[in-house]
Motif scaffolding. Structure first.
Motif, short mmCIF file in Angstrom:
data_model
loop_
_atom_site.label_atom_id
_atom_site.label_comp_id
_atom_site.label_asym_id
_atom_site.label_seq_id
_atom_site.Cartn_x
_atom_site.Cartn_y
_atom_site.Cartn_z
N ALA A 60 47.30 22.59 16.09
CA ALA A 60 45.89 21.70 16.56
C ALA A 60 45.57 20.63 15.51
O ALA A 60 45.20 19.65 16.05
N MET A 61 45.28 20.84 14.31
CA MET A 61 44.80 20.02 13.27
C MET A 61 45.58 18.89 13.03
O MET A 61 45.26 17.69 13.14
N GLY A 62 46.70 19.05 13.17
CA GLY A 62 47.91 17.99 12.93
C GLY A 62 47.80 17.07 14.17
O GLY A 62 47.87 15.90 13.88
N ASP A 63 47.78 17.77 15.31
CA ASP A 63 47.70 16.86 16.58
C ASP A 63 46.49 15.92 16.61
O ASP A 63 46.57 14.69 17.09
N SER A 64 45.15 16.61 16.16
CA SER A 64 44.06 15.82 16.03
C SER A 64 44.06 14.68 15.31
O SER A 64 43.79 13.37 15.44
N ALA A 65 44.80 14.89 14.07
CA ALA A 65 45.21 13.84 12.83
C ALA A 65 45.91 12.65 13.35
O ALA A 65 45.85 11.48 13.34
N ALA A 66 46.91 13.03 14.41
CA ALA A 66 48.01 12.23 14.63
C ALA A 66 47.56 11.28 15.78
O ALA A 66 47.79 9.98 16.11
N ARG A 67 46.55 11.71 16.81
CA ARG A 67 45.93 11.04 18.02
C ARG A 67 45.07 9.71 17.24
O ARG A 67 45.36 8.80 17.88
N ARG A 68 44.37 10.05 16.39
CA ARG A 68 43.56 8.65 15.79
C ARG A 68 43.74 8.98 14.25
O ARG A 68 42.68 9.14 13.36
N PRO A 69 44.86 8.45 13.79
CA PRO A 69 45.18 8.54 12.24
C PRO A 69 44.28 7.59 11.53
O PRO A 69 43.99 8.17 10.25
N LEU A 70 43.96 6.49 11.79
CA LEU A 70 43.18 5.44 10.93
C LEU A 70 41.67 6.05 11.12
O LEU A 70 41.08 6.08 10.03
N VAL A 93 51.32 9.45 9.04
CA VAL A 93 51.40 8.92 10.33
C VAL A 93 51.31 7.57 10.27
O VAL A 93 52.17 6.87 11.09
N LEU A 94 50.28 6.99 9.81
CA LEU A 94 50.21 5.55 9.68
C LEU A 94 51.01 4.86 9.01
O LEU A 94 51.53 3.42 9.45
#
Length: 704
Positions: free
Chosen positions: A359-369, A666-667
């Motif tokens: 879940a933490m990874g998904d949240s970071a991937a949605r709005r990485p910047l 991701v960025l």
């Protein structure tokens, strides 16, 4: 028939290897064990043991030791009554001091008392050359003096001075060994029970870590005997913390991988071999990075910091060897039943479920910047707390619970505010003694100066400053004496503190760049990239700044700590960078494996986080908890070091490694592997970006 023989030989080897490893460890302990108990005999914690031989105060101390009578044991007996001393108080004080003079040979005979202007306090300077260089004899003398000079009828009697302070500090350092070890073991045991949820499994890595700690003490003693490596209470304590903290981390990774392999491979021996092949490279690289960072401390001029480098390295390497040899042997011999009640059955599937790190990874991937920018701003804001760090810690503030020597100094400071209470020692050529004495008396800030012993071409002059010890005024006086007295050496407790601060400042400028360069070089080789190592190192440096900043917000306002240890910045940097990069290696190593298998950059980053997140979190909790044990010790320098490293490890584990490194990866996408082959877009139908390196089996590092 041939197959049968091969199988028999293979089975015999599987049965023999663990027993051979156990035998080798028994032999090693028999060889090194007798020396482990001697580590306390070579441990020294005087300020001059910490300082370099080139420091002015160190030279002064060594020349003092060579004067007739050897090293002086200086004490001050403080008699105090709030309502004012009576005639009976003064007679009793004189009688106790006379009894001390009869029992021990004092320099100058029976000392005379010096009364404060308000009549509440009487102090007697006591100097003896009886103990010489022997710290045990010094401690015995101090305790004997304290036995004679006792409180009576409401009269407070305290023994302070340099010798008493050394004795009280020695008691604190001597108490570190047992409580530090027992508390560390208890903390690690509790965490392992919670992580493994097994009544047996937790005990195996804990016992192995204890054996590694015992081995490290024997090796550390050998280093001291062979190379003169400085051993202090701080460095030996940190070595124990590293053995249990880093060793347990390596055990968590190995056991987690071993559990997965047992589901896929029937024989425990073969499953362990596969586990070692899978996570061994990452563990080796991780320990190598920590060792390289610690060895950079050899460039430090401060003896205590320079000695901590080899001792810390010994601790990490002993933990590594034990966890990659002894732990696998014991686990193989115990078989699957060691995991009871959660025994991994052969052919069973791991019950995958969406966990916290997914879940933490998904949240970071949605709005990485957004995640990266928010995290960077948060770390920067926390780092501003360093502006609130208290100034250098004074000698009397370096204990969590103030011993008698410190309370005696505080009583004197209140009773004699108009004069210094701690001598400044000046060692000058004997043929220049009179001229030097005159120059000292003409120096601004000097209250009085008297000649002392003479011998071997050198003379001793005892100087009393007008200002309180370690105040700005006394510091200015010491610096004036050093600039005006050419060819002489200025020492004493306050001068030693000045030299500690100056040496730490010099060491920081040299060691910090060395640590950064050495860690980056290892990461460049391991990850075959320039960008990924820079991301990891930038992250751990940011963590260090934020952890120090949190210390600035907590030390004074919350913990009531009145000063910062001069070595806190350097030592916390070395440990946080070296240990923090560990977790980056585990994450990036898995990310690289996923990329080599053809996964897209974002997918590789998220898969790596899901796979390694739980075990990295467990390892981070164990490491933070072991360093937090230092906060329970009696010295401010250990409390501060333990707090900053524990907070830094937690920040790195749950914020930086989880959100910031993942969002940055991701960025950057494939650019994170620049200039390696993984940084180039694959040609359709051409296979993996680096065909020369075959894809490795994905490392299934999940929750232990």
């Amino acid at each position: 028939m041939t197959v049968g023989k091969t199988t028999t030989k293979g089975g015999g080897r599987r049965r023999a290897v663990p027993w051979v490893l156990l035998g080798l460890w028994v032999a090693a302990l028999a060889l090194v064990g007798p020396f482990a108990a001697k580590i306390g005999d070579v441990q020294h914690d005087r300020a001059t043991d910490y300082l370099p031989s080139s420091a002015d105060s160190t030279r002064a101390a060594r020349l003092q030791d060579a004067l007739p009578g050897g090293e002086s044991t200086e004490m001050v007996i403080v008699y105090h009554r709030d309502g004012g001393l009576s005639a009976d108080d003064r007679r009793m004080a004189a009688g106790q001091v006379a009894e001390i003079a009869q029992a021990h040979e004092l320099v100058g005979g029976t000392p005379k008392g010096i009364a404060s202007d308000d009549g509440t306090t009487l102090m007697y300077p006591v100097v003896s050359n009886e103990p010489g260089h022997d710290e045990k004899l010094r401690d015995a003398l101090v305790e004997d003096v304290r036995g004679i000079a006792r409180d009576q009828d409401g009269l407070s009697v305290e023994v302070g001075g340099t010798a008493a302070l050394g004795t009280d500090a020695g008691k604190v350092y001597d108490s570190l060994g047992g409580p530090l070890l027992y508390t560390t073991v208890a903390v690690v045991a509790l965490l392992l029970i919670l992580i493994y949820r097994s009544p047996v499994l937790w005990l195996v890595p804990l016992v192995v870590a204890g054996i590694a700690d015992y081995m490290s003490m024997g090796v550390a003693y050998g280093l001291h005997q062979a190379f003169g490596t400085t051993v202090t209470g701080q460095s030996s304590g940190v070595m124990t913390i590293l053995v249990f903290g880093a060793g347990t981390d390596y055990a968590l990774l190995l056991v987690s991988r071993y559990r997965e392999e047992l589901r896929r491979i029937e024989r425990p021996y073969d499953a362990m071999a596969a586990a070692l092949r899978g996570c061994g490279p990452a563990v080796l690289a991780s320990s190598g990075t920590v060792a390289a960072g610690l060895l950079c401390l050899l460039a430090a001029d401060l003896n205590s910091s320079r000695g901590m480098g080899p001792l810390g390295t010994v601790g990490v390497l002993c933990a590594l060897i034990a966890m990659l040899t002894l732990l696998p042997a014991v686990l193989v011999l115990l078989g699957r039943r060691v995991f009871w009640p959660l025994v991994p059955a052969y052919g069973s599937e791991h019950k995958a479920r969406r966990g916290l790190f997914a879940a933490m990874g998904d949240s970071a991937a949605r709005r990485p910047l957004t995640v990266l920018a928010t995290g960077a701003v948060l770390l920067g804001a926390l780092a501003l707390g360093t502006l609130n760090l208290p100034g250098p810690v004074k000698q009397e503030d370096s204990f969590v619970t103030k011993p008698e020597a410190v309370t005696a100094m505080q009583t004197l400071a209140r009773a004699f505010p108009e004069r210094g209470i701690q001598p400044i020692d000046v060692i000058t050529p004997a043929d220049q003694a009179d001229r030097t004495l005159a120059a000292i008396r003409d120096t601004r800030g000097v209250e009085s100066a008297e000649k002392g012993r003479t011998g071997d071409g050198w003379a001793e002059i005892s100087v009393i400053a007008k200002d309180a010890p370690q105040s700005a005024g006394e510091t200015a006086t010491i610096k004036s004496l050093r600039s005006e007295l050419k060819g002489s050496y200025v020492g004493g407790d306050s001068a030693q503190q000045i030299d500690l601060e100056d040496t730490n400042s010099r060491d920081t400028k040299i060691v910090v760049p060395l640590v950064l360069v050495s860690v980056l070089l290892i990461l460049f080789v391991l990850l075959r990239s320039l960008v990924a190592p820079l991301v990891l190192v930038a992250a751990v440096v940011a963590v260090w700044g934020a952890a120090l900043g949190i210390g600035g917000l907590v030390f004074g306002p919350v913990l009531d700590i009145k000063g910062t240890d001069p070595g806190l910045g350097l030592l916390s940097f070395v440990f946080l960078v070296a240990l923090g990069v560990d977790y980056g290696i585990f994450l990036m190593h898995r990310m690289r494996e996923e990329s080599l298998s053809g996964a897209e950059p974002a997918t590789a980053a998220l898969t790596a986080l899901r796979s390694t997140g739980a075990v990295i979190a467990s390892a981070g909790l164990v490491l933070a908890a072991t360093f937090a044990v230092l906060m329970n010790m009696g010295l401010v320098q250990l409390v501060e070091l333990g707090f900053v490293i524990a907070v830094g490890v937690l920040l790195d584990t749950f914020l930086v490694r989880t959100y910031l490194v993942t969002s940055a990866s991701v960025l950057l996408r494939r650019k994170v592997w620049w200039p390696g082959g993984l940084s180039r877009e694959p040609v359709p139908g051409a296979g993996p970006s680096e065909p020369t390196e075959p894809p490795r089996q994905p490392e299934q590092v999940g929750a232990p």
